[in-house]
Design an enzyme around this catalytic site. Structure first.
Site: not given
Ligand SMILES: *[C@@H]1O[C@H](CO)[C@@H](O)[C@H](O)[C@H]1NC(C)=O
Ligand SMILES: *[C@@H]1O[C@H](CO)[C@@H](O)[C@H](O)[C@H]1NC(C)=O
Length: 566
Positions: A199, A203, A331, A468
């Site tokens: 993360e 980010r 994903d 998405e």
């Protein structure tokens, strides 16, 4: 000693200055009194004319501010126009080893602000979100817009950081400058607190590097390097597959509390950022550590290119019998195979080969059709291949955009058929809800026991303002020029405006299935500003190549990073 010295300065210098000033003032006044009335009127006239000339020219100056601002960035270092303060100039050089070879991106033509009505509406949405964040959550990770409060996940001012390049791309100069100042003065990585490697990489590291490339401002690279060094201990494992968590202060890394394993998508979705950091600093250690993980995964046994969602940092092996999915924890493994191949100028063949094999595996094992209407969706394989679950996370709706990007880069054109089919299905997950907003998870009907192709369980009915599908709309629009994708994006934007906008920002909702029972959750995720609104802005641009996919690769958090030649 020190205070005595100060006294001397205080007493000495000002007195001298005062005397000189007084003397000068007196002589000006005397001269003025000696002038004739005509001479004095003439001087009044001149001042009046000057005054009106200034009034006349100020608006022109304001117009040229943005141009000025963008042009200065070309020379490296964003300089604040129209202000005495020039942030960035007094910064120390980052202590960087080796050759420094920044990729300077020519952005002077591009980021002037909105040019279409729809872009203007998106910028207004951004400003509304930013205003609430600024007022009630400044410096914290998330805004809680309903309770006018904030939430800290890692304590890194995540909303500010995730928004930097969005504001730059939208031409929001004032907001951008506020954010830059905060990063410069207040962003520190010394909190005694665990953060998630993945993360923070996508980010924070991704955002800092992206805005560094857009502006050439080295303050960002300095921060990124500091952060990269604090994340590196994650890779000190027996296998080289990183632990999921690290304390930025103690620099101790460890597995998540609930499991010895790391998520496959997490350990394979940090390579773009670590590679870019190495390319910017000239120090290969970041790229080496992250690229090794990809090599390890490349060497593991897969199911027709598909990977289980957990991997063990001790052994470097997958946890067999864990789920195979294009949704959560799986994903972006597939996304970064393609994007790493693009980032390195299509020079690392195994990345392309693993990607193409995986898409084949997806077509063979995961892509199924609904009854009655034949919507194509991607389900999940459970328990090592025994069970198929007709369930698709909204996260999966990133895939059509990635597929289109691959076709654009020369991969099999039949991938576009799967992309088209998934676009249609993802659109239906929005269009079939009364709110016109997609739920987090959708189930699909394969038996034909009723007339619904899809259904949503109560626990899965939330919408977190996720990007998405909008991301895929932008890729599909940029690469095909089909304006249907803009129309779909506009309908979804309107739904966000209608059901998620509140007085002080935008909020996640708990229920997309009813317009009268939205169950607002009082949380504004950082990716709404970092990704969702950025992709909407890009989608509605007259200039399809506002971010040119031949020059940039978007990281998993929508932060553009440059494509290298190798
Ligand atoms: C950047 O692009 C502008 C407009 O396309 C062009 O005039 C300028 O020369 C370019 N600058 C550089 C450094 O390439
Ligand atoms: C544009 O995309 C839509 C949705 O996939 C499709 O129905 C339509 O045929 C496309 N239009 C063109 C001109 O390809």
């Amino acid at each position: 000693m020190v205070s005595a010295h100060k006294d001397h300065v205080l007493v000495g210098i000002p007195v001298l200055n005062e005397t000189t000033d007084l003397r000068r003032n007196k002589s000006v006044w005397r001269t003025w009194n000696q002038l004739s009335r005509f001479q004095r009127s003439l001087i009044y006239m001149i001042f009046a004319v000057l005054f009106f000339m200034i009034l006349y020219f100020i608006p022109n100056n304001t117009d040229s501010l943005i141009i000025n601002y963008v042009e200065t960035t070309q020379k490296g270092g964003l300089k604040k126009s129209g202000s005495d303060e020039v942030p960035g100039q007094v910064l120390e050089e980052p202590s960087l080893k080796g050759g420094f070879d920044p990729v300077q991106v020519n952005t002077s033509r591009l980021f002037f602000g909105p040019t279409t009505q729809q872009q203007k509406a998106v910028v207004e949405a951004f400003k509304h979100a930013w205003q609430g964040y600024k007022e009630f959550a400044w410096g914290h990770d998330n805004l809680k817009p309903i309770s006018k409060n904030y939430y800290d996940w890692f304590g890194l001012g995540l909303t500010i950081i995730d928004s930097l390049d969005t504001m730059y791309i939208m031409g929001l100069q004032r907001e951008y400058e506020e954010a830059r100042t905060w990063v410069d003065k207040h962003l520190q990585f010394t909190h005694d607190r665990d953060v998630n490697l993945f993360e923070v990489t996508i980010r924070v590291l991704g955002s800092l590097l992206s805005i560094y490339h857009l502006t050439g401002d080295r303050m960002y690279l300095q921060k990124a390097t500091n952060l990269g060094d604090r994340l590196l201990p994650c890779f000190e494992t027996p296998s080289g597959v990183p632990y999921s968590d690290v304390n930025l202060h103690t620099m101790q890394a460890h597995p998540p509390r609930w499991s010895p394993d790391s998520s496959t998508a997490e350990v394979s979705t940090i390579q773009l950022e670590f590679r870019d950091l190495s390319r910017c600093t000239g120090d290969p250690k970041y790229e080496d550590a992250a690229a090794k993980v990809s090599v390890i995964i490349h060497g593991l046994k897969k199911t027709d290119g598909l990977v289980p969602i957990f991997i063990n940092p001790q052994s470097g092996e997958f946890r067999s019998y864990s789920t195979i999915t294009l949704g959560a924890r799986g994903d972006s493994y597939y996304e970064y195979l393609l994007k790493q191949w693009l980032q390195t100028g299509k020079t690392i063949d195994y990345l392309r080969d693993d990607y193409v094999a995986a898409i084949k595996g997806i077509e063979k094992h995961l892509a199924k059709k609904t009854v009655p209407n034949g919507l194509v969706f991607l389900g999940e394989i459970l328990a090592g291949g025994k069970d198929f679950k007709p369930k698709m996370d909204h996260l999966t709706c990133y895939l059509p955009g990635t597929l289109a990007l691959g076709v654009h880069a020369g991969l099999p054109s039949k991938h576009l058929k799967l992309a088209d089919d998934l676009m249609n299905t993802c659109y239906q997950t929005y269009a079939q809800q009364p709110t016109f907003l997609a739920p987090e998870i959708t189930y699909f009907n394969m038996q034909g026991e009723n007339s619904n192709d899809l259904y949503v369980k109560t626990n899965d009915a939330h919408n977190l303002l996720r990007p998405e599908f909008i991301e895929s709309l932008w890729y599909m629009y940029q690469l095909t020029g089909n304006t249907t994708y803009q129309e779909w994006g506009w309908k979804i934007f309107e739904a966000f405006e209608t059901y998620t906008k509140v007085k002080n920002g935008y909020t996640s909702i708990g229920n997309v299935k009813s317009v009268t029972n939205l169950k607002r959750r009082d949380m504004m995720e950082t990716f709404f500003l970092g990704e969702t609104l950025k992709y909407l802005y890009l989608l509605f641009s007259d200039d399809r190549k506002l971010i040119d996919l031949d020059k940039f690769v978007m990281n998993s958090e929508a932060h553009p990073l440059p494509i290298y030649s190798s």
